[in-house]
Design a protein around this motif. Sequence first.
Motif, mmCIF file in Angstrom:
data_model
loop_
_atom_site.group_PDB
_atom_site.id
_atom_site.type_symbol
_atom_site.label_atom_id
_atom_site.label_comp_id
_atom_site.label_asym_id
_atom_site.label_seq_id
_atom_site.Cartn_x
_atom_site.Cartn_y
_atom_site.Cartn_z
ATOM 1 N N SER A 365 0.803 -1.284 0.098
ATOM 2 C CA SER A 365 0.178 -0.089 -0.124
ATOM 3 C C SER A 365 0.704 1.170 0.214
ATOM 4 O O SER A 365 0.630 2.311 -0.550
ATOM 5 N N ALA A 366 2.045 1.234 0.659
ATOM 6 C CA ALA A 366 2.968 2.609 0.653
ATOM 7 C C ALA A 366 3.538 2.695 -0.815
ATOM 8 O O ALA A 366 3.224 3.987 -1.136
ATOM 9 N N ARG A 367 3.708 1.839 -1.488
ATOM 10 C CA ARG A 367 4.114 2.123 -3.005
ATOM 11 C C ARG A 367 3.079 2.350 -3.831
ATOM 12 O O ARG A 367 3.144 3.400 -4.557
ATOM 13 N N GLY A 398 -10.631 13.514 3.894
ATOM 14 C CA GLY A 398 -9.215 13.790 4.437
ATOM 15 C C GLY A 398 -8.392 14.714 4.154
ATOM 16 O O GLY A 398 -8.570 15.400 3.164
ATOM 17 N N SER A 399 -7.592 15.145 4.989
ATOM 18 C CA SER A 399 -6.890 16.402 4.675
ATOM 19 C C SER A 399 -5.469 16.058 4.157
ATOM 20 O O SER A 399 -5.107 14.972 4.077
ATOM 21 N N ALA A 400 -4.682 17.225 3.782
ATOM 22 C CA ALA A 400 -3.390 17.052 3.295
ATOM 23 C C ALA A 400 -2.415 16.093 4.278
ATOM 24 O O ALA A 400 -1.715 15.295 3.881
ATOM 25 N N GLY A 401 -2.722 16.567 5.596
ATOM 26 C CA GLY A 401 -1.871 15.859 6.669
ATOM 27 C C GLY A 401 -2.011 14.357 6.860
ATOM 28 O O GLY A 401 -1.296 13.570 6.835
ATOM 29 N N ASN A 402 -3.219 14.046 6.428
ATOM 30 C CA ASN A 402 -3.787 12.822 6.487
ATOM 31 C C ASN A 402 -3.095 11.987 5.372
ATOM 32 O O ASN A 402 -2.679 10.745 5.591
ATOM 33 N N TRP A 403 -3.045 12.635 4.213
ATOM 34 C CA TRP A 403 -2.467 11.765 3.022
ATOM 35 C C TRP A 403 -0.891 11.715 3.260
ATOM 36 O O TRP A 403 -0.258 10.783 3.012
ATOM 37 N N LEU A 404 -0.416 12.673 3.750
ATOM 38 C CA LEU A 404 1.051 12.881 4.052
ATOM 39 C C LEU A 404 1.563 11.501 4.836
ATOM 40 O O LEU A 404 2.471 11.146 4.598
ATOM 41 N N PHE A 405 0.779 11.462 5.957
ATOM 42 C CA PHE A 405 1.154 10.371 6.935
ATOM 43 C C PHE A 405 0.618 8.937 6.428
ATOM 44 O O PHE A 405 0.752 7.834 7.195
ATOM 45 N N LYS A 406 0.209 8.690 5.332
ATOM 46 C CA LYS A 406 -0.297 7.433 4.560
ATOM 47 C C LYS A 406 0.999 7.016 4.014
ATOM 48 O O LYS A 406 0.890 5.901 3.455
ATOM 49 N N ASN A 407 2.045 7.732 3.834
ATOM 50 C CA ASN A 407 3.145 7.467 3.275
ATOM 51 C C ASN A 407 4.345 7.213 4.106
ATOM 52 O O ASN A 407 4.312 7.577 5.303
ATOM 53 N N LYS A 408 5.437 6.405 3.694
ATOM 54 C CA LYS A 408 6.403 6.352 4.351
ATOM 55 C C LYS A 408 7.663 7.199 4.146
ATOM 56 O O LYS A 408 7.405 8.067 3.154
ATOM 57 N N GLU A 409 8.894 6.914 4.714
ATOM 58 C CA GLU A 409 10.052 7.908 4.549
ATOM 59 C C GLU A 409 10.037 8.775 3.189
ATOM 60 O O GLU A 409 9.727 9.922 3.092
ATOM 61 N N GLY A 411 8.199 8.474 0.771
ATOM 62 C CA GLY A 411 6.836 8.548 0.232
ATOM 63 C C GLY A 411 6.416 10.205 0.981
ATOM 64 O O GLY A 411 5.951 11.046 0.146
ATOM 65 N N LYS A 412 6.866 10.378 2.042
ATOM 66 C CA LYS A 412 6.601 11.730 2.703
ATOM 67 C C LYS A 412 7.180 12.770 2.067
ATOM 68 O O LYS A 412 6.441 13.761 1.786
ATOM 69 N N THR A 413 8.422 12.589 1.399
ATOM 70 C CA THR A 413 9.147 13.639 0.940
ATOM 71 C C THR A 413 8.512 13.946 -0.261
ATOM 72 O O THR A 413 8.221 15.042 -0.565
ATOM 73 N N SER A 414 8.150 12.769 -1.097
ATOM 74 C CA SER A 414 7.423 12.930 -2.365
ATOM 75 C C SER A 414 5.970 13.807 -2.340
ATOM 76 O O SER A 414 5.904 14.660 -3.117
ATOM 77 N N ALA A 415 5.404 13.421 -0.979
ATOM 78 C CA ALA A 415 3.996 13.978 -1.015
ATOM 79 C C ALA A 415 3.955 15.380 -0.552
ATOM 80 O O ALA A 415 3.398 16.364 -1.288
ATOM 81 N N ALA A 416 4.974 15.656 0.254
ATOM 82 C CA ALA A 416 5.303 17.434 0.566
ATOM 83 C C ALA A 416 5.859 18.113 -0.760
ATOM 84 O O ALA A 416 5.363 19.160 -0.805
ATOM 85 N N ALA A 417 6.663 17.340 -1.603
ATOM 86 C CA ALA A 417 7.063 18.092 -2.802
ATOM 87 C C ALA A 417 6.154 18.472 -3.733
ATOM 88 O O ALA A 417 6.119 19.130 -4.429
ATOM 89 N N ASP A 442 9.658 15.933 11.300
ATOM 90 C CA ASP A 442 9.760 14.558 10.531
ATOM 91 C C ASP A 442 10.680 15.348 9.484
ATOM 92 O O ASP A 442 10.045 15.863 8.524
ATOM 93 N N ASN A 443 11.973 14.812 9.444
ATOM 94 C CA ASN A 443 12.962 15.235 8.628
ATOM 95 C C ASN A 443 12.579 15.040 6.919
ATOM 96 O O ASN A 443 12.892 15.869 6.245
ATOM 97 N N PRO A 444 12.151 13.654 6.599
ATOM 98 C CA PRO A 444 11.643 13.559 5.112
ATOM 99 C C PRO A 444 10.618 14.528 4.759
ATOM 100 O O PRO A 444 10.470 15.133 3.497
ATOM 101 N N ILE A 445 9.801 15.042 5.614
ATOM 102 C CA ILE A 445 8.677 16.184 5.419
ATOM 103 C C ILE A 445 9.236 17.399 5.085
ATOM 104 O O ILE A 445 9.044 17.993 4.055
#
Length: 746
Positions: A365-367, A398-409, A411-417, A442-445
């Motif tokens: 699911s993370a991928r 669901g908010s942006a924060g919710n989607w952000l935290f549905k990702n791993k390391e 994935g969080k970087t990509s979601a924020a970018a 969270d450094n990846p974010i």
Amino acid sequence: MAPVPDPNNVSGGAKRDEATVKVPSKDPKKKDDKKEEDLSEEDLQLKQNLELYVERVQDPNPELQKAALESMRQEIRASTSSMTSVPKPLKFLRPHYGTLKEFHKNMAESDLKKMLADILSVLALTMSAEGERESLGYRLTGSEGDIGSWGHEYVRNLAGEIAEEYTMRQGEESSIEDLMDLVQQIVAFHMKHNAETEAVDLLMDVEDLDLLLEHVDRTNFRRTCNYLTSAAKYLPGPDDMLVLDIAYMIYIKFEEYPNALQIALFLDNMQYVKQVFTSCTDLLRKKQFCYMISRHGITFELDPEMVADDVDREMLQDIVNNTKLSEGYLTLARDIEVMEAKTPEDIYKAHLLDGRASSAPSTDSARHNLAATFVNAFVNAGFGQDKLMTVPSDSTSGSAGNWLFKNKEHGKTSAAASLGMILLWDVDSGLAQLDKYFHSNDNPIIAGALLGVGIVNCGIKNDCDPALALLGEYIEKEDPSVRIGAIMGLGIAYAGSQNDQIRSSLSPILNDAKAPLDVIAFAALSLGMIYVGSCNEEVAQSIIFALMDRSEAELGEAITRFLPLGLGLLYLGKQESVEATAEVSKTFNEKIRKYCDMTLLSCAYAGTGNVLKVQDLLAQCGEHLEKGDIHQGPAVLGLAMVAMSEELGLDMEIRSLERVLQYGEQNIRRAVPLALGLLCISNPKVNVMDTLSRLSHDTDSEVAMAAIISLGLIGAGTNNARIAGMLRNLSSYYYKDPSLLFCVMC
């Protein structure tokens, strides 16, 4: 029974042979008589007249000579004005060519001798031996009459002989004044008779294209410039630049400023760009020039000489800086009614898939979420809204924060970018929405937010430099991912700007012994983007020293290859300017040496269509090497980079890549699909599409992955239904392979 002939009695057989065998006549007079019988009365009369003129030319009486020469000239001119086959006067005078040459040689200097030289010059068109250039020789000794009166074919032949004579005299360092006088006449004739290409070819041969400026007029300058710009693609440097210079001057002369600006930008000549602005007085056209410059992505400051009015200058400078780019993009989106945000599901159209694929459980699911992040960012790029990252916080979906935290390391970087991609070019709104992520623990974010800032500011020039102010603080942070986010954010935001302030911040990282390898690699890539095509020696030296300082183990790491890529970007499209750096690269460790050579060559000749470099790269692809060699991949991609500029070269390269695919090693086959994608970005050619579709089912997963990515590249922004269908079928085919399915979804 038949009687046996007596062998001793041969008289009867001999008589029979004499009666039946005809001995061919050896009398030339009979042959001539036969030919004369074949001629019509009119042709026979012409032949006899010409023979009479030849006799009278040799008469001691000057009056008879002059009358004969005049008559002969009239007959030849009447027949050569429109030449579709060898004219009859030239055929009939062929036997007398030697006689006339000999008589001309013994004549005293006079006007009659010049008249005969003119006639011999035309006769030499079909009668002189190859390489003798007799037609030109007699023309130079003849009268200086109208050269066009003898017909197009004569003028064309003279031009060819002049080119040969010019080359010979240049080698001997002889005078060429008489030739250049003749060139003037020929060019004037060609330009008046719609033969601009032949005029240009002749002037290229005699290295005097400046003459064109005297002869072009409003009826032929466009055709002339079209030929010059097309020919430039096939000329070696620096001749190609000289040809484009002439085209630029012609366009300026006839006030074709948009075309002149295009050439000035191609030549990267800011003085020419300034001249276009100062020459043009129409504000609306200047506005169009500013859009062209902004699309070209260069930093350009308007001054009072270019635009006198302060208000107009400020308005035009905003266009150059892309300040209003987001506003214009959104206006267009509203006009064509595409503002509504789309979800990844709208793109996947899962209801069209096979049952096995749609009903299969998600294995990772993370991928899957990471793929959805990319799809969401690309499909909603620049629109400022989507249904994953910019939805209100109180939304039930669901908010942006919710989607952000549905990702791993990562994935969080990509979601924020991805928020930067959605808010592309909208600097004020983009920075405001990204700001909240800078306060995360969270450094990846944080890394993703820094990258997002760079994407939002991509191509936008602002006096306040908000990207530099925000990202500069994070370059020296301890966490490598945060540093890389800031470094790449700067590279994207200031690509092509040649900002020395950023160079002074990033260059020390390259030679920092304590910096991690990935940070150094991305710093080199970022500097290459910021100074792309600038040939900046200081940046080049910094990257070279960084490469030399790498250990054997570090050179074996894949990420180290970003260093040669950063170095290559400095010389993008600059051709011979890369030679000094290429010589230095030969001193590198053997693990990276050839890879660096191929990368430098590919970048330096990108978009030039240089056939010799294509041959060099093909030679590299044809070698059968050991397993550890890595330089053939960049050589294959280099083929696409060099040939991608014009249609003919592109088609030839596609055929070459088919052969490379057929006979190349496995490491070459893996690069071919990417090369095809690079050649045809947003250009879904049917033959390329079929090849990639075949390769997407290859037994080698890396070949299949590259083919899938390339299918996306050739269909980028086209909404091509056939490619969309192929990708849906592939998602069904690879539903059990997470890596390939991820590529299909992205």
